[in-house]
Enzyme design. Sequence first.
Site, PDB file in Angstrom:
ATOM      1  N   GLU A  47      39.235  45.930  40.850  1.00 53.14           N
ATOM      2  CA  GLU A  47      37.933  46.398  41.906  1.00 53.14           C
ATOM      3  C   GLU A  47      36.958  47.229  40.985  1.00 53.14           C
ATOM      4  OE1 GLU A  47      40.238  46.534  45.877  1.00 53.14           O
ATOM      5  OE2 GLU A  47      39.680  48.411  45.303  1.00 53.14           O
ATOM      6  N   GLU A  58      44.028  35.864  41.930  1.00 54.33           N
ATOM      7  CA  GLU A  58      43.931  34.539  41.725  1.00 54.33           C
ATOM      8  C   GLU A  58      42.914  34.101  40.482  1.00 54.33           C
ATOM      9  OE1 GLU A  58      43.431  36.282  44.490  1.00 54.33           O
ATOM     10  OE2 GLU A  58      43.881  34.768  46.362  1.00 54.33           O
ATOM     11  N   CYS A  87      41.388  34.221  49.085  1.00 54.41           N
ATOM     12  CA  CYS A  87      39.855  34.371  49.792  1.00 54.41           C
ATOM     13  C   CYS A  87      39.303  32.940  49.700  1.00 54.41           C
ATOM     14  CB  CYS A  87      39.111  35.442  49.374  1.00 54.41           C
ATOM     15  SG  CYS A  87      38.360  35.151  47.609  1.00 54.41           S
ATOM     16  N   CYS A  90      38.159  32.325  45.822  1.00 50.88           N
ATOM     17  CA  CYS A  90      39.178  31.872  44.831  1.00 50.88           C
ATOM     18  C   CYS A  90      39.650  30.488  45.301  1.00 50.88           C
ATOM     19  CB  CYS A  90      40.467  32.820  45.123  1.00 50.88           C
ATOM     20  SG  CYS A  90      39.946  34.249  44.510  1.00 50.88           S
TER      21      CYS A  90
HETATM   22 ZN   LIG Z   1      39.968  35.895  46.060  1.00 50.72          ZN
END
Ligand SMILES: [Zn+2]
Length: 129
Positions: A47, A58, A87, A90
């Site tokens: 992050e 990923e 997500c 990804c």
């Molecule tokens: Zn992701």
Amino acid sequence: MTTDLETRLVEAALAVRGQAYARYSRFAVGAALAAVDGQIFTGVNVENASYGLTICAERSAVFAAVAAGCRKFTLLALASDGGVTPCGACRQVLAEFCDDLPIVLVDALGHQPQQRVQLAQLLPGRFSF
Ligand SMILES: [Zn+2]
């Protein structure tokens, strides 16, 4: 049936998850990606104070694999609290290299059973150029 590769990937995803840099969300994710040649590449979410710069586990794993010269993959294991699916970003990045890919979802808390999903199932309308 759980294969030896699957077991190793799950262990790798759970282990690398401890390296996640998730100081804002506190949602640590570990990914372990198997290449066709048997190599395993791991990744974690990293992050950033500027949220848009955050990268998922990923994609970290995929980019590490590509940097090492691997572009074909056989299995992905993803470890997180609750065993979430990748997500959308990804999914699209994985689809760049795999028409389909089995993905093992692991609840790091151990509350949910391990699940296996298919990338093509998660992203039926992938963008292709
Ligand atoms: Zn992701």
